[in-house]
Design a protein around this motif. Sequence first.
Motif, short mmCIF file in Angstrom:
data_model
loop_
_atom_site.label_atom_id
_atom_site.label_comp_id
_atom_site.label_asym_id
_atom_site.label_seq_id
_atom_site.Cartn_x
_atom_site.Cartn_y
_atom_site.Cartn_z
N UNK A 22 0.82 -1.21 0.00
CA UNK A 22 0.00 0.00 0.00
C UNK A 22 0.86 1.26 0.00
N UNK A 23 1.91 1.29 0.83
CA UNK A 23 2.76 2.48 0.90
C UNK A 23 3.53 2.70 -0.39
N UNK A 24 3.95 1.61 -1.03
CA UNK A 24 4.65 1.74 -2.31
C UNK A 24 3.72 2.30 -3.38
N UNK A 25 2.50 1.76 -3.47
CA UNK A 25 1.53 2.23 -4.46
C UNK A 25 1.14 3.68 -4.21
N UNK A 26 0.98 4.04 -2.93
CA UNK A 26 0.61 5.42 -2.61
C UNK A 26 1.77 6.36 -2.93
N UNK A 27 3.00 5.90 -2.72
CA UNK A 27 4.16 6.70 -3.09
C UNK A 27 4.22 6.96 -4.58
N UNK A 28 3.92 5.94 -5.38
CA UNK A 28 3.88 6.10 -6.84
C UNK A 28 2.78 7.07 -7.23
N UNK A 29 1.63 6.97 -6.54
CA UNK A 29 0.51 7.89 -6.80
C UNK A 29 0.92 9.35 -6.55
N UNK A 30 1.65 9.61 -5.45
CA UNK A 30 2.12 10.97 -5.16
C UNK A 30 3.10 11.46 -6.22
N UNK A 31 3.95 10.56 -6.69
CA UNK A 31 4.92 10.93 -7.73
C UNK A 31 4.22 11.32 -9.02
N UNK A 32 3.19 10.55 -9.40
CA UNK A 32 2.44 10.85 -10.62
C UNK A 32 1.69 12.18 -10.48
N UNK A 33 1.13 12.42 -9.29
CA UNK A 33 0.44 13.69 -9.05
C UNK A 33 1.40 14.87 -9.20
N UNK A 34 2.61 14.69 -8.68
CA UNK A 34 3.61 15.76 -8.79
C UNK A 34 4.03 16.02 -10.22
N UNK A 35 4.02 14.99 -11.06
CA UNK A 35 4.37 15.17 -12.47
C UNK A 35 3.25 15.85 -13.25
N UNK A 36 2.00 15.52 -12.88
CA UNK A 36 0.85 16.08 -13.62
C UNK A 36 0.57 17.51 -13.20
N UNK A 37 0.60 17.75 -11.87
CA UNK A 37 0.26 19.08 -11.36
C UNK A 37 1.44 19.62 -10.56
N UNK A 38 2.10 20.63 -11.11
CA UNK A 38 3.36 21.10 -10.55
C UNK A 38 3.19 22.05 -9.36
N UNK A 39 2.00 22.64 -9.20
CA UNK A 39 1.84 23.72 -8.21
C UNK A 39 1.24 23.25 -6.88
N UNK A 40 1.27 21.96 -6.61
CA UNK A 40 0.76 21.44 -5.34
C UNK A 40 1.70 21.82 -4.21
N UNK A 41 1.16 22.21 -3.07
CA UNK A 41 1.98 22.71 -1.96
C UNK A 41 2.54 21.55 -1.13
#
Length: 479
Positions: A22-41
Amino acid sequence: MVNKVIFDIEKLNMLCLFPIAFLILFGVFLLIMGMIKKDLTSKFYLSLTSLALVFDLGFILTFSGDLRGFFNLILLDGVAVLGTTIIILTSLFFLLFSFARNEFEEYQKSEFYTLFLFMISGFNTMIMSDNLILIILGLELSSLCLYTLIALKNTTKSVEAAIKYFAMGALGSAFFVFGAGLLYLSLGSVELYEMNYSLKNLESNSLLIISSIFIITGLGFKVSLVPFHTWLSDIYNSSNEILAGFISIVPKLAAFIVVLRVFDLLLGIESVKSILFILAITTMSFANIVALSSKNIKKMLTFSSISHAGFILGAIFINSTDANVGLFLYWIMFSFANLGAFGILWSIKNGHYDYESFKGLAKSNLTISLLMSLFMLSLAGIPPFSLFWGKFYILSAALSKGYIILAIVMALNSAIALFYYLKLVVNMFLYDEKSKISFEENGSIKFSLILCAAFCILAPFVVKFILAFLYNATIFSGF
């Protein structure tokens, strides 16, 4: 054929992999979010990472008893549940402190949070593994992520420290892998539970002793035992203070649980017991002497954490149910006090960590002085504060097993530690000059420090319930 397939599916038991996957998949999810949307705080990432850890902790706490899965490679027993619970709770405190000062460069990158979750997943893998190969996999995953987290600070010193940590970590891993290979050669298995059966029918031999020495050396680097501690001071100095506090607690606990599992099998060999005994005494004594001579509080806390690692190794050497319970009690009490102390250093704006700068702090900031004094008294093991109960329990376990010399050395080192912990208290309260240290005034830091302080104060009232939980967990684990 059908029955065999059903049997194999039952042995697979993929549910045991969830706390890791679960933690690995969630980490990948955060990485993809960071690539798609650059302005997240950074606060958005911190919140999501905290939520992932809370969810993972809730899932882990639903397990009870002794559950095997993934073809017996994963073991979710009481010790695994205990270890992962302490690691996730400490990680949540780390993130809570990070909310207060998230302006640093590393906190602005989505990769930081991905690596952080991968690292926790690696620690979980180490703790939940009943197989030497999987332990090595978890060790490498967590170590590589931690090296990168240190380097993400993006200063010359942090990159140098990360490279040094990588070199020393690789050396430690090489020793561990070679020792595991020799252990396999001697016992014919990499499964810990199968090794246990093999050892019962096998006399001590030189190959077992050599493999034990290599494994001790490899894990000695990971838990910073003397003389394998030389890398630690640079890492602490180059990391931000709250990450240094995290490093002093979580990676060591994961490695100590591996030591506990592996050497529960090998402590029947007298020469191995002697090596652990010498390492425990050397680690706590040498680290205390260096901490005593230190003029910098961050360095003092660095070497005091090494000394506490010596106490934990002493508990593993004792190898009794009381000692194993004492190990976890000690580390729980140590975690809150040490994280609180590093949290106060984290809140300092101008980066003054020497004893001289703290002179007269009570006159300029009484609240911080009282909190820091509480954490120092707790780390010193002064009753009735938190770490007293952990030290008392391990000392009792040593005496009940007849290890008088070990108990005397532990008591003497506790007395030595009083000097450098109380030295800071004296500097804060007994000087007329007014300290010029300024602190970050932030609700998140205050809340985190109050929680750590409350645990240190309330330890006498909660220790009974913690012990009941620990005994239940260790009995389920066969320790």
